[in-house]
Design a protein around this motif. Structure first.
Motif, PDB file in Angstrom:
ATOM      1  N   VAL A 141      61.723  15.313  24.652  1.00 51.97           N
ATOM      2  CA  VAL A 141      60.579  14.493  24.242  1.00 51.97           C
ATOM      3  C   VAL A 141      59.674  14.307  25.462  1.00 51.97           C
ATOM      4  O   VAL A 141      60.128  13.891  26.538  1.00 51.97           O
ATOM      5  N   ALA A 142      58.387  14.639  25.280  1.00 51.87           N
ATOM      6  CA  ALA A 142      57.393  14.434  26.339  1.00 51.87           C
ATOM      7  C   ALA A 142      56.889  12.998  26.264  1.00 51.87           C
ATOM      8  O   ALA A 142      56.126  12.638  25.366  1.00 51.87           O
ATOM      9  N   VAL A 143      57.324  12.168  27.211  1.00 53.56           N
ATOM     10  CA  VAL A 143      56.956  10.754  27.208  1.00 53.56           C
ATOM     11  C   VAL A 143      55.475  10.605  27.567  1.00 53.56           C
ATOM     12  O   VAL A 143      55.019  11.115  28.589  1.00 53.56           O
ATOM     13  N   ARG A 144      54.742   9.936  26.679  1.00 56.38           N
ATOM     14  CA  ARG A 144      53.292   9.745  26.809  1.00 56.38           C
ATOM     15  C   ARG A 144      52.552  11.083  26.941  1.00 56.38           C
ATOM     16  O   ARG A 144      51.510  11.170  27.584  1.00 56.38           O
ATOM     17  N   GLY A 145      53.094  12.087  26.329  1.00 49.95           N
ATOM     18  CA  GLY A 145      52.433  13.386  26.345  1.00 49.95           C
ATOM     19  C   GLY A 145      51.559  13.570  25.120  1.00 49.95           C
ATOM     20  O   GLY A 145      51.842  13.042  24.040  1.00 49.95           O
ATOM     21  N   SER A 146      50.499  14.309  25.288  1.00 49.27           N
ATOM     22  CA  SER A 146      49.630  14.610  24.153  1.00 49.27           C
ATOM     23  C   SER A 146      50.165  15.828  23.406  1.00 49.27           C
ATOM     24  O   SER A 146      50.937  16.626  23.951  1.00 49.27           O
ATOM     25  N   ARG A 147      49.737  15.967  22.182  1.00 49.61           N
ATOM     26  CA  ARG A 147      50.174  17.111  21.385  1.00 49.61           C
ATOM     27  C   ARG A 147      49.682  18.416  22.010  1.00 49.61           C
ATOM     28  O   ARG A 147      50.447  19.394  22.118  1.00 49.61           O
ATOM     29  N   ALA A 148      48.424  18.453  22.447  1.00 50.11           N
ATOM     30  CA  ALA A 148      47.855  19.686  22.998  1.00 50.11           C
ATOM     31  C   ALA A 148      48.555  20.095  24.289  1.00 50.11           C
ATOM     32  O   ALA A 148      48.908  21.267  24.487  1.00 50.11           O
ATOM     33  N   THR A 149      48.763  19.150  25.186  1.00 54.24           N
ATOM     34  CA  THR A 149      49.399  19.477  26.474  1.00 54.24           C
ATOM     35  C   THR A 149      50.837  19.933  26.276  1.00 54.24           C
ATOM     36  O   THR A 149      51.293  20.909  26.887  1.00 54.24           O
ATOM     37  N   THR A 150      51.566  19.220  25.416  1.00 51.81           N
ATOM     38  CA  THR A 150      52.962  19.588  25.173  1.00 51.81           C
ATOM     39  C   THR A 150      53.061  20.951  24.491  1.00 51.81           C
ATOM     40  O   THR A 150      53.924  21.773  24.833  1.00 51.81           O
ATOM     41  N   ALA A 151      52.169  21.208  23.530  1.00 50.99           N
ATOM     42  CA  ALA A 151      52.177  22.509  22.852  1.00 50.99           C
ATOM     43  C   ALA A 151      51.860  23.644  23.818  1.00 50.99           C
ATOM     44  O   ALA A 151      52.442  24.740  23.729  1.00 50.99           O
ATOM     45  N   ALA A 152      50.956  23.393  24.769  1.00 51.20           N
ATOM     46  CA  ALA A 152      50.640  24.414  25.766  1.00 51.20           C
ATOM     47  C   ALA A 152      51.854  24.722  26.638  1.00 51.20           C
ATOM     48  O   ALA A 152      52.101  25.892  27.001  1.00 51.20           O
ATOM     49  N   LEU A 153      52.638  23.717  26.979  1.00 52.20           N
ATOM     50  CA  LEU A 153      53.855  23.945  27.767  1.00 52.20           C
ATOM     51  C   LEU A 153      54.885  24.736  26.955  1.00 52.20           C
ATOM     52  O   LEU A 153      55.585  25.594  27.498  1.00 52.20           O
ATOM     53  N   ILE A 154      55.005  24.434  25.678  1.00 50.13           N
ATOM     54  CA  ILE A 154      55.945  25.171  24.840  1.00 50.13           C
ATOM     55  C   ILE A 154      55.611  26.662  24.844  1.00 50.13           C
ATOM     56  O   ILE A 154      56.505  27.517  24.962  1.00 50.13           O
ATOM     57  N   ARG A 155      54.329  26.967  24.748  1.00 48.21           N
ATOM     58  CA  ARG A 155      53.924  28.375  24.731  1.00 48.21           C
ATOM     59  C   ARG A 155      54.131  29.037  26.087  1.00 48.21           C
ATOM     60  O   ARG A 155      54.658  30.154  26.182  1.00 48.21           O
ATOM     61  N   SER A 156      53.720  28.358  27.164  1.00 46.20           N
ATOM     62  CA  SER A 156      53.793  28.983  28.494  1.00 46.20           C
ATOM     63  C   SER A 156      55.226  29.121  29.002  1.00 46.20           C
ATOM     64  O   SER A 156      55.531  30.058  29.750  1.00 46.20           O
ATOM     65  N   HIS A 157      56.102  28.200  28.604  1.00 47.55           N
ATOM     66  CA  HIS A 157      57.499  28.252  29.061  1.00 47.55           C
ATOM     67  C   HIS A 157      58.420  28.932  28.027  1.00 47.55           C
ATOM     68  O   HIS A 157      59.610  29.072  28.303  1.00 47.55           O
ATOM     69  N   HIS A 158      57.882  29.285  26.888  1.00 50.71           N
ATOM     70  CA  HIS A 158      58.659  29.962  25.837  1.00 50.71           C
ATOM     71  C   HIS A 158      59.847  29.117  25.384  1.00 50.71           C
ATOM     72  O   HIS A 158      60.958  29.619  25.198  1.00 50.71           O
ATOM     73  N   TRP A 159      59.587  27.828  25.191  1.00 49.96           N
ATOM     74  CA  TRP A 159      60.644  26.947  24.705  1.00 49.96           C
ATOM     75  C   TRP A 159      60.805  27.131  23.197  1.00 49.96           C
ATOM     76  O   TRP A 159      59.829  27.130  22.446  1.00 49.96           O
ATOM     77  N   THR A 160      62.046  27.266  22.774  1.00 54.94           N
ATOM     78  CA  THR A 160      62.337  27.330  21.338  1.00 54.94           C
ATOM     79  C   THR A 160      63.161  26.133  20.874  1.00 54.94           C
ATOM     80  O   THR A 160      63.332  25.952  19.655  1.00 54.94           O
ATOM     81  N   ILE A 161      63.682  25.349  21.806  1.00 56.09           N
ATOM     82  CA  ILE A 161      64.377  24.122  21.404  1.00 56.09           C
ATOM     83  C   ILE A 161      63.337  23.137  20.888  1.00 56.09           C
ATOM     84  O   ILE A 161      62.150  23.233  21.219  1.00 56.09           O
ATOM     85  N   PRO A 162      63.725  22.168  20.060  1.00 60.21           N
ATOM     86  CA  PRO A 162      62.756  21.189  19.556  1.00 60.21           C
ATOM     87  C   PRO A 162      62.178  20.345  20.700  1.00 60.21           C
ATOM     88  O   PRO A 162      62.934  19.766  21.484  1.00 60.21           O
ATOM     89  N   VAL A 163      60.859  20.308  20.789  1.00 59.38           N
ATOM     90  CA  VAL A 163      60.169  19.510  21.812  1.00 59.38           C
ATOM     91  C   VAL A 163      59.136  18.642  21.097  1.00 59.38           C
ATOM     92  O   VAL A 163      58.168  19.152  20.521  1.00 59.38           O
ATOM     93  N   ALA A 164      59.349  17.345  21.115  1.00 55.86           N
ATOM     94  CA  ALA A 164      58.443  16.396  20.473  1.00 55.86           C
ATOM     95  C   ALA A 164      57.571  15.732  21.535  1.00 55.86           C
ATOM     96  O   ALA A 164      57.830  15.823  22.740  1.00 55.86           O
ATOM     97  N   TYR A 165      56.535  15.060  21.077  1.00 57.47           N
ATOM     98  CA  TYR A 165      55.666  14.331  22.007  1.00 57.47           C
ATOM     99  C   TYR A 165      55.616  12.854  21.615  1.00 57.47           C
ATOM    100  O   TYR A 165      55.591  12.497  20.436  1.00 57.47           O
TER     101      TYR A 165
END
Length: 260
Positions: A179-203
């Motif tokens: 969970v990205a604490v105080r993270g925005s949807r756009a910023t967290t989604a960009a990290l998911i794409r750049s780091h190739h995360w497939t585990i569930p990552v919420a914001y």
């Protein structure tokens, strides 16, 4: 008949001797009666106006400012040391033996937009698959939950470590989520794409999950048995690598869950 020279008595008998006229006394600046006669007064020396009294503070605190600052730093350090000595990491996270706080938060790589729900539904019928629901995850398997901050590289590396571990353990044996604490949807989604995360990552847009868990340091990971009781709490820079976290995950899977 010859005239005799005048004697001393005759000198007194002559006309009276008049005194030479005297000069009028110089006028004073403080003599208004004489100033009105038209005489030209002599100006006296100018008297400068007195400076107004300056109010002085009862206590001059300037010399003590640096002492106040040092005292403040010492006080903060003392409180931190006390909390660490008595509670390990203060109020950060859920300690072992306690139950995880439940929540549901929108997954950053979905179309769901909103703030976390701290009283989530714990049934599949009411569950939105676009959200990370801790209650449902804990019913299925042990959980490794990472609460991180998107702007800190060390915190992002802990999510990289969970992504690596998700491929090392058998599917379904343990669940990994972040969970990205105080993270925005756009910023967290960009990290998911750049780091190739497939585990569930919420914001956690409004920071309510971070406050619920008392997140003060990251990385911060909670390792919980199936059912939600915490087995281990990992806080700090020592838990950025997959190898360090893997040992604790294996210990979680070997341990017997406490009786509920």
């Amino acid at each position: 008949m010859s005239e005799s020279p005048p004697g001393p008595d005759d000198e007194r008998a002559g006309p009276e001797r008049t005194e030479p006229p005297t000069e009028p006394a110089p006028l004073s600046r403080l003599d208004p009666d004489r100033a009105g006669t038209g005489a030209d007064p002599k100006p006296g020396p100018a008297i400068p106006p007195a400076d107004p009294p300056t109010a002085r503070p009862a206590v001059d605190t300037r010399r003590y400012r640096w002492m106040i600052g040092v005292f403040g730093l010492v006080l903060v350090a003392a409180v931190s040391i006390y909390q660490f000595a008595t509670h390990g990491v203060g109020s950060t996270g859920v300690p072992p033996g306690q139950r995880l706080h439940l929540f549901a938060a929108p997954l950053a790589n979905t179309t769901l937009v909103g703030d976390p729900n701290l009283t989530p539904p714990c049934t599949e019928a009411r569950h939105d698959r676009r959200a990370l629901n801790i209650c449902l995850d804990l019913r299925r398997a042990p959980l490794v939950l990472d609460l991180f901050v998107t702007g800190a590289d060390d915190c992002r590396r802990s999510v990289d470590a969970l992504q690596t571990l998700s491929r090392e353990f058998a599917p379904g044996s343990v669940r990994f989520a972040a969970v990205a604490v105080r993270g925005s949807r756009a910023t967290t989604a960009a990290l998911i794409r750049s780091h190739h995360w497939t585990i569930p990552v919420a914001y956690d847009r409004d920071g309510s999950v971070g406050e619920l868990y008392g997140v003060a340091i990251c990385p911060m990971l909670e390792l919980a048995y199936r059912g939600g009781i915490v087995k281990d709490r990992l806080v700090g820079d020592s838990w950025r690598s997959a190898s360090a976290i893997a040992r604790r995950v294996r210990a979680l899977l070997r341990a017997r869950p406490p009786a509920s």
